[in-house]
Scaffold this motif. Structure first.
Motif, PDB file in Angstrom:
ATOM      1  N   ARG B 125       0.821  -1.201   0.000  1.00  0.00           N
ATOM      2  CA  ARG B 125       0.000   0.000   0.000  1.00  0.00           C
ATOM      3  C   ARG B 125       0.859   1.258   0.000  1.00  0.00           C
ATOM      4  N   ALA B 133      -0.430   0.078  -5.042  1.00  0.00           N
ATOM      5  CA  ALA B 133      -0.926   0.770  -3.850  1.00  0.00           C
ATOM      6  C   ALA B 133      -2.449   0.818  -3.851  1.00  0.00           C
ATOM      7  N   ARG B 134      -3.026   1.105  -5.022  1.00  0.00           N
ATOM      8  CA  ARG B 134      -4.481   1.208  -5.129  1.00  0.00           C
ATOM      9  C   ARG B 134      -5.154  -0.136  -4.867  1.00  0.00           C
ATOM     10  N   LEU B 135      -4.613  -1.184  -5.500  1.00  0.00           N
ATOM     11  CA  LEU B 135      -5.216  -2.511  -5.333  1.00  0.00           C
ATOM     12  C   LEU B 135      -5.175  -2.941  -3.880  1.00  0.00           C
ATOM     13  N   GLU B 141      -9.941  -2.052   2.234  1.00  0.00           N
ATOM     14  CA  GLU B 141     -11.223  -1.401   2.505  1.00  0.00           C
ATOM     15  C   GLU B 141     -12.384  -2.378   2.363  1.00  0.00           C
ATOM     16  N   VAL B 142     -12.341  -3.199   1.314  1.00  0.00           N
ATOM     17  CA  VAL B 142     -13.476  -4.096   1.072  1.00  0.00           C
ATOM     18  C   VAL B 142     -13.531  -5.195   2.131  1.00  0.00           C
ATOM     19  N   ARG B 144     -12.311  -5.356   5.132  1.00  0.00           N
ATOM     20  CA  ARG B 144     -12.612  -4.904   6.484  1.00  0.00           C
ATOM     21  C   ARG B 144     -14.090  -4.616   6.685  1.00  0.00           C
ATOM     22  N   ASP B 145     -14.785  -4.297   5.609  1.00  0.00           N
ATOM     23  CA  ASP B 145     -16.176  -3.889   5.752  1.00  0.00           C
ATOM     24  C   ASP B 145     -17.165  -5.037   5.569  1.00  0.00           C
ATOM     25  N   LEU B 146     -16.683  -6.261   5.533  1.00  0.00           N
ATOM     26  CA  LEU B 146     -17.600  -7.398   5.404  1.00  0.00           C
ATOM     27  C   LEU B 146     -17.488  -8.272   6.649  1.00  0.00           C
ATOM     28  N   PRO B 147     -18.618  -8.763   7.164  1.00  0.00           N
ATOM     29  CA  PRO B 147     -18.564  -9.610   8.361  1.00  0.00           C
ATOM     30  C   PRO B 147     -17.721 -10.851   8.104  1.00  0.00           C
ATOM     31  N   LEU B 149     -17.999 -13.732   9.375  1.00  0.00           N
ATOM     32  CA  LEU B 149     -18.810 -14.948   9.236  1.00  0.00           C
ATOM     33  C   LEU B 149     -19.292 -15.109   7.791  1.00  0.00           C
ATOM     34  N   LEU B 150     -19.700 -13.997   7.186  1.00  0.00           N
ATOM     35  CA  LEU B 150     -20.116 -14.029   5.779  1.00  0.00           C
ATOM     36  C   LEU B 150     -18.972 -14.523   4.906  1.00  0.00           C
ATOM     37  N   TYR B 282      -9.293 -12.042   6.324  1.00  0.00           N
ATOM     38  CA  TYR B 282      -9.917 -10.989   7.124  1.00  0.00           C
ATOM     39  C   TYR B 282      -8.880 -10.282   7.996  1.00  0.00           C
ATOM     40  N   TYR B 286      -6.515  -6.061   8.469  1.00  0.00           N
ATOM     41  CA  TYR B 286      -6.240  -5.208   9.625  1.00  0.00           C
ATOM     42  C   TYR B 286      -4.742  -5.064   9.844  1.00  0.00           C
TER      43      TYR B 286
END
Lengths: 398, 403
Positions: B125, B133-135, B141-142, B144-147, B149-150, B282, B286
């Motif tokens: 990054r 860096a963009r990828l 971003e993607v 981190r924003d999904l549960p 468990l999903l 996941y 982070y």
């Protein structure tokens, strides 16, 4: 979003100036060979040379990535749009999914979503009454939007929260104002996800403030020990164990005959869980407040509660709003865990929707749609908290 | 010494005279004691009330308390176990132990892989290459924003969607990907391998000793003797020599398709693969952010100063930047490791038999809800505490030593 991209560009410019990336070994072009701004060069070309093709390794990586992205994008376009099945004919025995079966592996079956979207969003809520949970979702979104606006950060916001949450309760249950009663067992889908996370936050917050204050206390060692025990115990175990406790042990703890609904029990577990995490967030705010503020309040002769409510909390809570939003994003995602104890939230409703024999093998489509819903909520919130953070750090620096 | 205290600032601060505790509301000490008694009393009352209810309920349901059930035969079928297990004779205690080992198996492998992937993403990054860096930013971003468990359910369904063993993917010789899991060849373990392993341990000790002596020599003479040839000899050469001297046995057991399934080789089950894959993806999002902010936290002046001293870029990263970045990285990294371990409890949703899954089967069969959940909590508390202690020790070791 625009602010985010501006920031990123600035960061990239910074990254281009310092030698970190070169050391990182990916774009290992020697500093001296970096493309210099050339007055004659066309701007995008110069930009591309500096940022995409600055050396032979960088060029190779860029080309390989472009190839992979293009292949993936074309494949996804083929599957998701070009060869996708958008609707299927309705027959007397239900939808006829033969078109989807023919397209299996080649095209997506969005017809499944079209057939099941009301079940995914609202679960088993009485079909003709589903406008009520729809309004509830809108109310939640409105509540978030209002809470996000700086000019509503006043005491009246608390009243707005109480009023909205009451209205949500009335709409979901019914039984008054001519609305038919809908028992909690048949609630489901997105409203459950929103209820669990929002009520969890709202009710855990007062608890968290008390626990954080207790943990910071120097005068009351016994209270402090109790708060530390609560926070560390809850944070040390996964949410799943608390949910199990709520579903298996809670009935044992209560007097015989008193058996609250499963949703309520899960809500209690979420509140206890959220309380411990929020307490740590609030404690961070309390700690970042300069000591002079405490000493000045003491010098004025304010009592502990006056000092806390007039001087400490108004400043500390303002500071913790960005981490608070981040914690809320976490809860919002974590409420999906209630799937394991069989509560009908968005994820469970989705999973149940595809147990329908007609749609059994289209889970990829379902998960993509669910992911899009979760992503929409979390992404907006995380952008918001990020913007707020930037703004706060600017103010503090000044 | 006597009468030397001239500077009043050095005079000892006089303590306030001790006052006797007065039983009045205007004495803060008395107030504090009353408050604490009230709070503790309330908590004790609540606990007493719950315990009363629980004993009454347990008596009504004829559930015996205590951990005696651990010795009874479990009869839980367990798919994958690191130690021997037979449902018809093994006890609940052993079943729970297998659950614990399965949890640790996911946690350890997950932590290692997530750290590697996360570090790569974090560095990517910061890359000068805009596309990389963009990828990497989009990934972070993607994901981190999904549960989580999903994501686990998604990977599990994806792995189950793989072809049957007959039509399995065959990317490398001996490696098969099918809906029964990943089949890999195994090397048959024989006694010389134990000796080679022992030689490796000796080699590690030797390398550490040699590196220390090199440091001493560097401090004395300013010239650091080369370490890597000796290390290579110790770590690779010595074990290989021992292994060769003992006859160099090397037999590989390849998985072979027989009928509808494979025989031979080792299996990585789809449940385990999905869980590990999901958790690694996941958590790495982070960790990437932690690594990125850690590297950015090192001021540019540090790079420049090290460059001015004539250090090469690799040396700068190793000797100057990483030690400083690690101080920022370690505390949040610890909490990510803890999160990964706690998230491994989601195994129960995709049918991997970790401690939570086996304990919940146990409490369903025996009705020992309190003991079962207490066992789960104890296990996670112990794991959390161990990780915290280990990371705190490491953090203290690399902490900045100030004057």
């Amino acid at each position: 979003m625009s602010e985010g991209s501006v920031r990123t560009t600035a960061q990239l410019a910074e990254a281009a100036r310092d030698p970190v990336p070169a050391i990182a070994g990916i774009a290992a072009a020697p500093v001296t060979e970096r493309a210099r701004p050339n007055a004659a060069a066309f701007a995008p070309v110069a930009w591309a040379r500096a940022n995409l093709f600055s050396g032979w390794i960088s060029t190779a990586v860029t080309l390989a990535l472009i190839y992979l992205i293009a292949r993936w994008a074309i494949g996804f376009f083929d599957w998701g749009i070009l060869h996708a099945v958008w609707t299927v004919p309705e027959t007397a025995t239900g939808p006829d999914a033969s078109a989807c079966r023919d397209a299996k592996g080649v095209g997506a079956c969005w017809a499944m979503i079209g057939d099941k979207y009301r079940f995914i969003l609202f679960g088993r809520y009485t079909y003709d009454e589903q406008w009520r949970p729809a309004i509830v979702v809108a109310l939640f979104i409105g509540l978030y939007a209002i809470s996000a606006m700086r000019r509503f950060w006043r005491k009246e916001l608390l009243l707005i929260w109480i009023a909205t949450l009451t209205a949500i309760g009335v709409l979901m249950w019914g039984g008054v104002l001519g609305l038919t009663y809908v028992p909690q067992d048949s609630w489901g889908g997105l409203p459950i996800t929103l209820i669990l996370s929002t009520f969890g936050l709202a009710l855990a917050f007062p608890l968290a403030v008390l626990v954080a204050l207790g943990r910071r206390s120097t005068q009351l060692p016994a209270v402090k020990a109790l708060c530390v025990l609560y926070v560390e115990l809850i944070r040390g175990v996964p949410l799943i164990t608390l949910l199990f406790m709520a579903s298996v042990m809670f009935p044992l703890f209560m007097p015989a005959g008193f058996n609250p609904d499963k949703l309520l029990r899960a809500q209690v577990a979420v509140i206890l869980f959220a309380g411990a995490y929020l307490a740590e967030v609030v404690r961070g705010g309390l700690q970042s407040l300069p000591r002079g503020q405490y000493e000045a309040a003491d010098a004025l002769g304010l009592s502990y509660w006056k000092k806390t409510s007039l001087i400490v909390l108004p400043q500390a809570l303002r500071l913790v709003i960005p981490p608070l939003v981040n914690t809320f994003i976490g809860f919002f995602k974590d409420t999906s865990l209630v799937l394991i104890i069989g509560i009908f939230d968005l994820l469970t409703a989705g999973k149940v929707a595809i147990t329908d024999p007609v749609w059994q093998s289209y889970s990829t489509e379902l998960y993509l749609v669910l992911a899009a819903i979760y992503f929409a909520f979390c992404f907006v919130m995380s952008r918001y908290s990020h913007g707020l953070e930037q703004e706060f750090s600017r103010t503090v620096r000044r | 010494m006597s009468g030397a205290v001239i500077d009043p600032r050095q005079a000892p601060i006089r303590a306030a005279p001790k006052k006797a505790l007065s039983l009045s509301w205007s004495d803060p000490r008395f107030r504090n004691i009353v408050w604490q008694v009230v709070v503790l009393g309330t908590v004790a009352l609540i606990v007493w009330y719950l315990v009363q209810n629980t004993t009454r309920n347990l008596a009504a349901r004829r559930i015996a308390t205590g951990f005696a059930f651990l010795g009874r035969t479990a009869g839980i079928p367990i798919g994958e176990a690191l130690i021997d297990y037979d449902p018809s004779i093994s006890t609940y205690g052993r079943a729970l132990l297998i659950g614990l080992l399965n949890t640790l198996k996911v946690a350890v492998v997950g932590v290692v892989l997530a750290t590697i992937l996360g570090t790569l993403l974090g560095i990517a990054r910061l890359s000068k290459n805009w596309l990389i860096a963009r990828l990497s930013a989009i990934y972070v971003e993607v994901i981190r924003d999904l549960p989580v468990l999903l994501q686990l359910l998604f990977w599990y369904t994806a792995l189950q969607g793989l072809p049957t063993p007959k039509n399995s993917f065959h990317p490398l010789p001996g490696v098969f990907l099918s809906n029964r899991g990943i089949k890999i060849p195994v090397v048959e373990w024989e006694t010389p391998f134990w000796w080679a392993l022992a030689a490796f341990v000796v080699g590690v000790i030797g390398t550490v000793a040699w590196s220390r002596s090199a440091t001493r020599q560097q401090e004395a003479t300013g010239v650091r003797p080369k370490v890597w040839p000796v290390a290579l000899g110790f770590l690779v050469g010595f074990p290989v020599l021992i292994w060769g001297a003992l006859g160099a046995p090397f037999a590989v057991e390849m998985p072979v398709l027989r009928g509808f399934n494979f025989t031979g080789g080792a299996t990585v089950s789809p449940e385990y693969s999905a869980l590990t894959l999901g958790l690694v993806i996941y958590t790495s999002s982070y960790i990437a952010e932690i690594v990125r902010s850690g590297i950015l936290a090192v001021p540019t002046g540090q790079w420049e100063a090290a460059g001015a001293l004539g250090m090469r870029s690799g040396t700068v990263l190793r000797k100057i930047v990483l030690p400083q970045a690690l101080r920022v990285i370690i505390p949040p990294m610890t909490s990510q490791y803890l999160n990964l371990t706690k998230n491994s409890s989601l195994a129960v949703a995709i049918g991997y038999q970790d401690i939570v899954s086996i304990a919940s089967t146990t409490l369903n069969q025996t009705g020992q809800a309190i003991e079962g959940i207490a066992a789960i909590m104890l296990v996670y508390l112990i794991i959390s505490l161990s990780i915290s202690l280990l990371m705190n020790w490491y953090n203290a070791r690399i902490a900045l030593v100030e004057r």
